[in-house]
Scaffold this motif. Sequence first.
Motif, PDB file in Angstrom:
ATOM      1  N   PRO A 180     -37.328   9.414  40.127  1.00 57.00           N
ATOM      2  CA  PRO A 180     -38.020  10.705  40.011  1.00 57.00           C
ATOM      3  C   PRO A 180     -39.347  10.619  39.257  1.00 57.00           C
ATOM      4  O   PRO A 180     -39.490  11.147  38.154  1.00 57.00           O
ATOM      5  N   HIS A 192     -40.751  13.151  36.515  1.00 56.54           N
ATOM      6  CA  HIS A 192     -40.250  14.506  36.744  1.00 56.54           C
ATOM      7  C   HIS A 192     -39.257  14.826  35.617  1.00 56.54           C
ATOM      8  O   HIS A 192     -38.280  14.093  35.430  1.00 56.54           O
ATOM      9  N   ASP A 203     -36.637  16.762  35.114  1.00 56.73           N
ATOM     10  CA  ASP A 203     -35.600  17.632  35.667  1.00 56.73           C
ATOM     11  C   ASP A 203     -34.269  16.910  35.590  1.00 56.73           C
ATOM     12  O   ASP A 203     -34.168  15.832  34.999  1.00 56.73           O
TER      13      ASP A 203
END
Length: 539
Positions: free
Chosen positions: A383, A425, A427
Amino acid sequence: MSLNERECSKKDTLPARTIMIQGTASDVGKSLITAALCRVFTNDGWRTAPFKSQNMSLNSYVTWEGKEIGRAQGMQADACGILATTDMNPILLKPTGEMSSQVVVHGEPLRDYDASEYRENYLPAAGGIVREALQRLRETHDIVVLEGAGSPAEINLKDRDIVNMRMAEWADAPVILAADIDRGGVFASIVGTLELLEPEERDRIGGFIINKFRGDVSLLQPGLDWLEARTGKPVIGVLPFMPGLELEDEDSLSLSKQHAYEQIDAANEMRELDIAVIRLPRISNFTDMDPLRFEKDVRLRYIEHAEQWGYPDAVILPGSKNTIEDMIWLKETGLAACVQKHAAGGGAVVGICGGYEMLGTRLYDPLHVESMVNETDGLGLFPFEVRFAAKKRTVRVAGTGQLNKRSSPARIEGYEIHMGEVIWHHDKTSIHVHRPFQVKEQRLGTDLNATSSLTPEGASSQDGKQWGTFIHGILHNDNFRRLWLNRLREAKGLSSLPADLRFHERREAAFDRLAEHASRYLNMPLIYGMLGQSKEGKP
């Protein structure tokens, strides 16, 4: 004379003596012959340094000052037992397309030039840069061994030459002309090269080396006699082909021949681990994989088509000079889908530098640093996104590597050369990513035992099967490499093997083997005579 006395007296002596290796064509063995002479002279007691004014290669090297030069000159400096500097390769050209290259001057990227613009607008100024670099080397060494590029008989390039005969003139260097007999037409290539040189250039050539010979040299002798009679110049030696020499090649031209020889080896087919390297069109620093060639349980192969995929135990995506366009090629060939399917099934995938960047979700190049393509999807294994910045990171690093949290860490070192920046990222997907390397920049005098300044680098899956890093040379770390290979063995139900391949030691032995080979088959008294010195006159 003591070392201090030698250093003091050096101020009152002439600059280092010079000798130059040129070739009838590219890939005739100039780099290895240069390395061989560097090692021979060093073993004989001379302070020796390599020099190549302008190199074109995607296989680069980072000096201890964090500067980028051609890897061949780094290897040749190692043969001399000295630290590499940018004076040994002041201009490096790194191709970015069919007709353009990034121009690196004294280890720092200058800008991209197309071929005609570089020739017309930059080469006139480059002569001063390379002459000054050579002069600095000559002031601190006894012998400088120069290497040419391509052929000195490229008539269309001679009026802007800074790397062959004009460089030899600036250095006042006698020239040895090397030719590759393995490709055929060796006598025609030597005589043809001489015919295309100016009389004063021919006079500078002191003799010939015929390289990569296979067979009975007595059958070649009539040709050698004819060549010497025809040219009035001596054959300095016939070097037999040396299989399995564990030294880096200059560029990817050698990959096809190198691995063609290995594929013939029946034992190679029987090895327990099958590792496939994707041969990207713009592959760089392919020497990252060299140690795998000598692991007794590894079959190493390079693939370019999905049809060649087979059943690999691990797949490596190597470095690239143009990551976005190589990523697009990966998708067009179907290899991207093969990698994704392999990873989804729990297969091992490794990305190094450009290959690491491809493992993310998306690649952006808004400044057109590497490509005219603005962006493209990555493989999506991790990611993060990658954005290419204007400034290149070139640094040596050292620290530890631990592919998953349960494995024991191994000491590692290597170097980074990249313009991509990883943007994670933040997340829920990022919690499944392990940062496998803890490193810091490595300079002369760095305390490698201090851990306070270590920072995380790279990415790996929680089980350590897929991982990537910016660190070139990561697989040159013996214990780390064997830990990874043993994980591949465990996945196949095979027992672990000890880390008994010591690649650095084998490399040093290869330098000595190369020097012994040169001393045996070359007329070294004649070469010393070209230098205006005798072996017995060493300091």
